[in-house]
Scaffold this active site. Structure first.
Site, PDB file in Angstrom:
ATOM      1  N   PRO A  17      87.140  29.130  67.865  1.00 53.23           N
ATOM      2  CA  PRO A  17      87.656  27.984  67.102  1.00 53.23           C
ATOM      3  C   PRO A  17      86.671  27.619  66.000  1.00 53.23           C
ATOM      4  O   PRO A  17      85.472  27.477  66.262  1.00 53.23           O
ATOM      5  CB  PRO A  17      87.756  26.875  68.160  1.00 53.23           C
ATOM      6  CG  PRO A  17      86.749  27.252  69.207  1.00 53.23           C
ATOM      7  CD  PRO A  17      86.702  28.747  69.220  1.00 53.23           C
ATOM      8  N   MET A  18      87.177  27.483  64.764  1.00 51.49           N
ATOM      9  CA  MET A  18      86.311  27.138  63.632  1.00 51.49           C
ATOM     10  C   MET A  18      87.060  26.231  62.676  1.00 51.49           C
ATOM     11  O   MET A  18      88.172  26.564  62.244  1.00 51.49           O
ATOM     12  CB  MET A  18      85.824  28.400  62.907  1.00 51.49           C
ATOM     13  CG  MET A  18      84.855  29.247  63.719  1.00 51.49           C
ATOM     14  SD  MET A  18      84.403  30.789  62.881  1.00 51.49           S
ATOM     15  CE  MET A  18      85.902  31.762  63.128  1.00 51.49           C
ATOM     16  N   CYS A 102      80.158  21.917  69.328  1.00 56.49           N
ATOM     17  CA  CYS A 102      80.020  21.811  67.871  1.00 56.49           C
ATOM     18  C   CYS A 102      78.731  21.075  67.525  1.00 56.49           C
ATOM     19  O   CYS A 102      78.514  19.944  67.961  1.00 56.49           O
ATOM     20  CB  CYS A 102      81.213  21.074  67.277  1.00 56.49           C
ATOM     21  SG  CYS A 102      81.076  20.866  65.478  1.00 56.49           S
ATOM     22  N   LYS A 141      84.011  24.986  75.971  1.00 54.12           N
ATOM     23  CA  LYS A 141      83.070  25.738  75.142  1.00 54.12           C
ATOM     24  C   LYS A 141      81.854  24.854  74.905  1.00 54.12           C
ATOM     25  O   LYS A 141      81.988  23.701  74.478  1.00 54.12           O
ATOM     26  CB  LYS A 141      83.687  26.143  73.810  1.00 54.12           C
ATOM     27  CG  LYS A 141      82.788  27.052  72.951  1.00 54.12           C
ATOM     28  CD  LYS A 141      83.561  27.614  71.753  1.00 54.12           C
ATOM     29  CE  LYS A 141      82.762  28.703  71.047  1.00 54.12           C
ATOM     30  NZ  LYS A 141      81.673  28.192  70.205  1.00 54.12           N
ATOM     31  N   GLY A 205      78.199  34.237  70.171  1.00 54.67           N
ATOM     32  CA  GLY A 205      76.969  34.152  69.390  1.00 54.67           C
ATOM     33  C   GLY A 205      76.495  35.505  68.900  1.00 54.67           C
ATOM     34  O   GLY A 205      76.123  36.362  69.699  1.00 54.67           O
ATOM     35  N   ASP A 206      76.550  35.714  67.583  1.00 53.64           N
ATOM     36  CA  ASP A 206      76.038  36.936  66.943  1.00 53.64           C
ATOM     37  C   ASP A 206      76.790  38.199  67.335  1.00 53.64           C
ATOM     38  O   ASP A 206      76.218  39.293  67.300  1.00 53.64           O
ATOM     39  CB  ASP A 206      74.542  37.110  67.228  1.00 53.64           C
ATOM     40  CG  ASP A 206      73.686  36.016  66.626  1.00 53.64           C
ATOM     41  OD1 ASP A 206      74.205  35.267  65.772  1.00 53.64           O
ATOM     42  OD2 ASP A 206      72.511  35.899  67.007  1.00 53.64           O
ATOM     43  N   GLY A 228      82.979  34.670  65.989  1.00 54.26           N
ATOM     44  CA  GLY A 228      83.141  33.536  65.087  1.00 54.26           C
ATOM     45  C   GLY A 228      82.967  33.909  63.635  1.00 54.26           C
ATOM     46  O   GLY A 228      83.856  34.464  62.996  1.00 54.26           O
ATOM     47  N   ARG A 229      81.783  33.634  63.094  1.00 53.47           N
ATOM     48  CA  ARG A 229      81.564  33.784  61.647  1.00 53.47           C
ATOM     49  C   ARG A 229      81.727  35.209  61.147  1.00 53.47           C
ATOM     50  O   ARG A 229      82.013  35.420  59.973  1.00 53.47           O
ATOM     51  CB  ARG A 229      80.171  33.243  61.292  1.00 53.47           C
ATOM     52  CG  ARG A 229      80.060  31.726  61.422  1.00 53.47           C
ATOM     53  CD  ARG A 229      78.627  31.261  61.287  1.00 53.47           C
ATOM     54  NE  ARG A 229      77.813  31.704  62.419  1.00 53.47           N
ATOM     55  CZ  ARG A 229      76.488  31.756  62.402  1.00 53.47           C
ATOM     56  NH1 ARG A 229      75.822  31.424  61.307  1.00 53.47           N
ATOM     57  NH2 ARG A 229      75.832  32.144  63.474  1.00 53.47           N
TER      58      ARG A 229
END
Length: 343
Positions: A17-18, A102, A141, A205-206, A228-229
């Site tokens: 989720p972003m 977050c 999360k 993460g990563d 994510g990113r």
């Protein structure tokens, strides 16, 4: 792996989720390329209870993207319970996820999101009451802790499980780290190895490559990974990861898509964003076109397909300054013609 009665297959890969990223259009793209499940943008419990239009619009779900989770955040027990009920009644998601991770100041600084890591009794009370209030599987999360002196995730995981959640996603950073430094997966692995933990553990993460996803499964034993990113300007990363997990010896680097095909996908993303914003916002066509361009530019700026192109800085700046869809498409077409034969 499964969450509740939701079957997710072997070694599933989730879209994180972003905010301002994982709208319905982007979730559908990622689903097409192999995302096992996607999550909504952050939904404010307070704003949802107040029926703020822009927040309610985040509850939209397309049948083609299921299974999908709606993530809510807040710091007030009655509001979080009421928000969860509204999500269940209006959206019928496959999962309701509680955001205790977050780190941004406007959320964590007000005691919500990762800010809840400073008030564990309240965090647990919210979780317990939401689980009791809905029939939809509830997941959480969160992060390793507030800072490096408060790495509480191993104990917190058991407490959350006792509250009745059906899966836990752990981002391998503290709130103090925000998104800096490297994610630490050692504590994620420790939670997963805890014999008292029986719910699925999802690592986050990563995860920026298929190789890192495979390492997360094999080294830390997680039930799923969340990306994510690394999805920015790269929704096909799910195909890269899925291909590599299923058949590493035959997986094609870069998902097997050509440079030109990836340009096609980015142009499609632009069209989807403009269409979805027009459906959601209504009103002036030009204004919605501009919003769609703004929504897409961050993906283009971050897309790895442009990395390594010599003297690309001015072209990147032009992409980030474009205000109309035709401008952006013209730039992408120029890139396709100029560099497509070499990449």
């Amino acid at each position: 792996m499964q969450i509740g009665n939701i079957q997710l297959g072997d070694r599933p890969v989730f879209l994180a989720p972003m905010e301002d990223v994982t709208d319905i259009g982007f979730r559908l793209l990622c689903k097409r390329f192999g995302a096992s499940m996607g999550y909504s943008e952050f939904v404010s419990a307070e704003a949802l209870v107040r029926s703020i239009k822009s927040t309610v619009s985040k509850l939209a779900i397309a049948d083609g993207e299921r299974p999908v989770g709606i993530q809510i955040y807040g710091r007030d027990v009655p509001q979080m319970v009421e928000a969860a009920k509204r999500v269940e009644e209006q959206a019928h998601p496959d999962v309701i996820d509680l955001n205790f991770g977050c780190p941004v100041k406007k959320v964590a600084g007000k005691g919500a999101g990762a800010g809840m890591l400073q008030n564990i009794p309240l965090l647990l009370n919210i979780t317990r009451e939401v689980v009791k209030a809905v029939n939809t599987p509830v997941t959480v999360k969160t992060r390793l802790g507030w800072n490096s002196d408060q790495l509480i995730i191993t104990e917190l995981a058991e407490q959350l499980q006792d509250c009745g959640i059906q899966a836990l996603t752990i981002h391998g950073r503290t709130r103090a780290q925000m998104y800096t430094g490297e994610a630490d997966w050692t504590l994620i692995g420790e939670v997963k190895r805890n014999p008292r933990i029986h719910i699925p553990i999802i690592g986050n993460g990563d995860i920026t490559s298929a190789e890192k996803a495979k390492e997360a499964f094999e080294r830390y034993g997680v039930d799923a990974v969340m990306v994510g990113r690394a999805t920015f300007g790269r929704p096909w990363i799910f195909k890269e990861i899925r291909d590599y997990l299923d058949a590493p010896e035959t997986a094609i680097p870069g998902s097997g898509l050509t440079f030109s095909e990836k340009i096609d996908i980015l142009e499609e993303q632009l069209r989807i964003n403009i269409e979805r914003i027009s459906e959601m916002k209504g009103g002036g066509t030009e204004r919605n076109e501009y919003r769609g361009v703004l929504h897409t530019r961050r993906h283009l700026a971050a897309s790895p397909i442009f990395k390594g192109i010599p003297d690309f800085r001015q072209t990147r700046i032009a992409m980030l300054r474009a205000e109309k869809a035709d401008e952006l498409v013209d730039i992408l077409e120029e890139i396709r013609v100029k560099y497509g034969r070499h990449l």
